[in-house]
Design a protein around this motif. Structure first.
Motif, PDB file in Angstrom:
ATOM      1  N   ALA A  42       0.830  -1.204   0.000  1.00 39.43           N
ATOM      2  CA  ALA A  42       0.000   0.000   0.000  1.00 39.43           C
ATOM      3  C   ALA A  42       0.863   1.252   0.000  1.00 39.43           C
ATOM      4  CB  ALA A  42      -0.929  -0.017   1.211  1.00 39.43           C
ATOM      5  N   VAL A  43       1.937   1.236   0.785  1.00 43.74           N
ATOM      6  CA  VAL A  43       2.846   2.389   0.812  1.00 43.74           C
ATOM      7  C   VAL A  43       3.496   2.590  -0.558  1.00 43.74           C
ATOM      8  CG1 VAL A  43       4.961   3.305   1.835  1.00 43.74           C
ATOM      9  CG2 VAL A  43       3.231   2.213   3.286  1.00 43.74           C
ATOM     10  N   ALA A  44       3.876   1.496  -1.203  1.00 44.48           N
ATOM     11  CA  ALA A  44       4.451   1.602  -2.547  1.00 44.48           C
ATOM     12  C   ALA A  44       3.444   2.209  -3.520  1.00 44.48           C
ATOM     13  CB  ALA A  44       4.896   0.224  -3.030  1.00 44.48           C
ATOM     14  N   SER A  54      11.307   7.479  -3.593  1.00 39.14           N
ATOM     15  CA  SER A  54      11.212   6.635  -2.406  1.00 39.14           C
ATOM     16  C   SER A  54      12.223   6.989  -1.334  1.00 39.14           C
ATOM     17  CB  SER A  54      11.367   5.159  -2.796  1.00 39.14           C
ATOM     18  OG  SER A  54      12.611   4.941  -3.410  1.00 39.14           O
ATOM     19  N   PHE A  55      13.178   7.891  -1.629  1.00 38.56           N
ATOM     20  CA  PHE A  55      14.097   8.335  -0.577  1.00 38.56           C
ATOM     21  C   PHE A  55      13.473   9.419   0.290  1.00 38.56           C
ATOM     22  CE2 PHE A  55      15.250  10.900  -4.353  1.00 38.56           C
ATOM     23  CZ  PHE A  55      15.039  12.176  -3.862  1.00 38.56           C
ATOM     24  N   ASN A  56      12.259   9.854  -0.050  1.00 39.26           N
ATOM     25  CA  ASN A  56      11.564  10.915   0.668  1.00 39.26           C
ATOM     26  C   ASN A  56      10.599  10.272   1.667  1.00 39.26           C
ATOM     27  OD1 ASN A  56      10.808  13.483   1.334  1.00 39.26           O
ATOM     28  ND2 ASN A  56       9.855  13.973  -0.617  1.00 39.26           N
ATOM     29  N   PRO A  57      10.885  10.303   2.981  1.00 38.02           N
ATOM     30  CA  PRO A  57      10.077   9.554   3.947  1.00 38.02           C
ATOM     31  C   PRO A  57       8.675  10.129   4.088  1.00 38.02           C
ATOM     32  CG  PRO A  57      11.640  10.951   5.087  1.00 38.02           C
ATOM     33  CD  PRO A  57      11.994  11.027   3.632  1.00 38.02           C
ATOM     34  N   LEU A  58       7.793   9.311   4.664  1.00 37.82           N
ATOM     35  CA  LEU A  58       6.407   9.681   4.879  1.00 37.82           C
ATOM     36  C   LEU A  58       6.145   9.856   6.374  1.00 37.82           C
ATOM     37  CD1 LEU A  58       4.744   7.082   2.469  1.00 37.82           C
ATOM     38  CD2 LEU A  58       5.466   9.421   1.958  1.00 37.82           C
ATOM     39  N   ILE A  59       5.134  10.634   6.696  1.00 37.52           N
ATOM     40  CA  ILE A  59       4.745  10.850   8.090  1.00 37.52           C
ATOM     41  C   ILE A  59       3.700   9.819   8.485  1.00 37.52           C
ATOM     42  CG2 ILE A  59       3.607  12.457   9.671  1.00 37.52           C
ATOM     43  CD1 ILE A  59       4.790  14.738   7.925  1.00 37.52           C
ATOM     44  N   LEU A 105       9.815   1.020   3.923  1.00 41.15           N
ATOM     45  CA  LEU A 105       9.607   1.899   2.772  1.00 41.15           C
ATOM     46  C   LEU A 105       9.039   3.241   3.199  1.00 41.15           C
ATOM     47  CD1 LEU A 105       9.659   2.306  -0.289  1.00 41.15           C
ATOM     48  CD2 LEU A 105       7.394   1.247  -0.403  1.00 41.15           C
ATOM     49  N   ALA A 106       8.097   3.226   4.134  1.00 35.40           N
ATOM     50  CA  ALA A 106       7.510   4.481   4.613  1.00 35.40           C
ATOM     51  C   ALA A 106       8.539   5.348   5.311  1.00 35.40           C
ATOM     52  CB  ALA A 106       6.349   4.188   5.551  1.00 35.40           C
ATOM     53  N   ARG A 107       9.507   4.717   5.974  1.00 33.98           N
ATOM     54  CA  ARG A 107      10.554   5.461   6.688  1.00 33.98           C
ATOM     55  C   ARG A 107      11.755   5.745   5.806  1.00 33.98           C
ATOM     56  NH1 ARG A 107      12.736   2.256   9.847  1.00 33.98           N
ATOM     57  NH2 ARG A 107      11.485   0.364   9.571  1.00 33.98           N
ATOM     58  N   ALA A 108      11.687   5.357   4.523  1.00 39.77           N
ATOM     59  CA  ALA A 108      12.786   5.551   3.570  1.00 39.77           C
ATOM     60  C   ALA A 108      14.076   4.922   4.084  1.00 39.77           C
ATOM     61  CB  ALA A 108      12.995   7.029   3.268  1.00 39.77           C
ATOM     62  N   GLY A 109      13.940   3.819   4.832  1.00 45.11           N
ATOM     63  CA  GLY A 109      15.093   3.072   5.309  1.00 45.11           C
ATOM     64  C   GLY A 109      15.746   3.632   6.552  1.00 45.11           C
ATOM     65  N   LYS A 213      17.065  15.283   5.543  1.00 41.48           N
ATOM     66  CA  LYS A 213      16.631  14.180   4.686  1.00 41.48           C
ATOM     67  C   LYS A 213      15.582  13.296   5.360  1.00 41.48           C
ATOM     68  CE  LYS A 213      20.586  11.270   6.079  1.00 41.48           C
ATOM     69  NZ  LYS A 213      21.204  12.266   6.966  1.00 41.48           N
ATOM     70  N   ARG A 214      15.431  13.429   6.675  1.00 36.90           N
ATOM     71  CA  ARG A 214      14.450  12.628   7.404  1.00 36.90           C
ATOM     72  C   ARG A 214      13.052  13.234   7.355  1.00 36.90           C
ATOM     73  NH1 ARG A 214      17.279   8.968  10.812  1.00 36.90           N
ATOM     74  NH2 ARG A 214      19.507   9.443  10.946  1.00 36.90           N
ATOM     75  N   SER A 215      12.928  14.382   6.688  1.00 37.97           N
ATOM     76  CA  SER A 215      11.644  15.078   6.608  1.00 37.97           C
ATOM     77  C   SER A 215      11.143  15.137   5.181  1.00 37.97           C
ATOM     78  CB  SER A 215      11.798  16.503   7.144  1.00 37.97           C
ATOM     79  OG  SER A 215      10.615  17.255   6.923  1.00 37.97           O
ATOM     80  N   PRO A 216       9.832  15.028   4.969  1.00 35.17           N
ATOM     81  CA  PRO A 216       9.277  15.287   3.632  1.00 35.17           C
ATOM     82  C   PRO A 216       9.297  16.775   3.326  1.00 35.17           C
ATOM     83  CG  PRO A 216       7.514  14.928   5.203  1.00 35.17           C
ATOM     84  CD  PRO A 216       8.803  14.660   5.946  1.00 35.17           C
TER      85      PRO A 216
END
Length: 309
Positions: A42-44, A54-59, A105-109, A213-216
């Motif tokens: 779903a996140v993908a 996908s390197f841009n994390p989600l909240i 994936l949601a946390r961009a690793g 980089k940890r923020s959208p």
């Protein structure tokens, strides 16, 4: 998927999330494209629908502090900020506590998670009905102005949504403030909760540095209409739309006739989108004060114009 989803019930929207579908979800900031944060497929699908890197994390959006504590490690600073500003437009970047609840994936690793409790009653009801966090980045195609009305959200990413909640216009109109609490507190993205308000609770904020980089929302060109945006303008050039500000500002897109920054923030993305539809030559924007909420408004405008990075 339904190309033009109509508004549905919270129960139907929660079922869509359970089944791995995406949902247009109103928040007090902007409309989000929500998915079960624990479901990598779903996140993908969210990344694909938005065209988001996908390197841009989600909240991760939570119903309350109790749910937040299950996915993130809270220290005294985080507890104080949550007590003061939640539910509301403040995101905290914290060490992750449950990597399965918010998938990699949601946390961009990253070994951190960005978490907030939205104030909109429909968002709260949806997350509570699901019983676990949802990711809900702005429901726009990546780089575009965020949608702050239901029709704009449907126009942007409605084709990817299995269900949709119509919560009316968003009250705040800008994405949440993001603060990282990993060592020194750092402001990663300005928003409606201002720098001064945060510093009144936990003390001075450092600049973003590597934590950005940890923020959208940190891409150099972001929140951008198709038309070029010209800032600090004294008036429009021929063919340009004119986003004025304050008493005496002319034209149909005065961000705030009274000069109130909260009103300007609430109108910003809707006016950028409206001007973009009718004035492809360009958009000229009057100067906006930089203090308080103006820091966030000017941040979005600079990224819309491609002046950051």
């Amino acid at each position: 998927m339904n190309a033009t989803p109509s508004a549905t019930s919270t129960e139907r929207a929660a079922q869509a999330l359970t089944e791995g579908g995406l949902v247009l979800m109103p928040t007090e900031t902007v409309y989000g494209l929500a998915a079960d944060a624990a479901n990598p497929r779903a996140v993908a699908a969210v990344y694909e629908a938005k065209g988001r890197p996908s390197f841009n994390p989600l909240i991760a959006h939570v119903a309350d502090l109790e749910m937040a504590r299950r996915i993130a490690r809270f220290d005294a600073r985080a507890e104080a900020l949550a007590a003061r500003f939640w539910p509301g437009p403040l995101t905290l970047v914290l060490p992750v506590a449950d990597e399965a609840a918010v998938c990699d994936l949601a946390r961009a690793g990253f070994d951190t998670v960005a978490v907030r409790a939205p104030a909109h009653p429909m968002a709260h009801a949806l997350i509570a009905a699901l019983g676990r966090p949802v990711v809900a980045p702005s429901a726009n195609r990546s780089g575009r102005p965020s949608p702050t009305t239901f029709p704009d959200a449907v126009e942007e990413t409605g084709a990817a949504a299995a269900a949709a909640l119509d919560g009316g216009p968003c009250a705040v109109g800008l994405e949440s403030t993001v603060v990282a609490l990993l060592d020194r507190p750092r402001l990663l993205r300005p928003g409606a909760v201002t720098r001064a308000q945060i510093e009144a609770v936990i003390g001075p904020l450092a600049e973003a540095e590597d934590d950005a980089k940890r923020s959208p929302g940190r891409l150099a060109r972001h929140y951008a209409p198709n038309a070029p945006v010209r800032l600090e303008a004294t008036g429009p050039h021929p063919g340009e739309a004119w986003l004025s500000f304050g008493p005496g500002g002319d034209g149909p897109w005065n961000l705030s006739p009274t000069g109130e920054l909260a009103e300007a923030a609430a109108n910003l993305f809707a006016y950028l989108r409206g001007a973009d539809r009718t004035h492809p030559v360009g958009i000229a924007v009057a100067p906006i004060p930089h203090e308080g909420l103006g820091e966030a408004i000017n941040d979005r405008l600079k990224r819309a114009a491609g002046f950051v990075g």
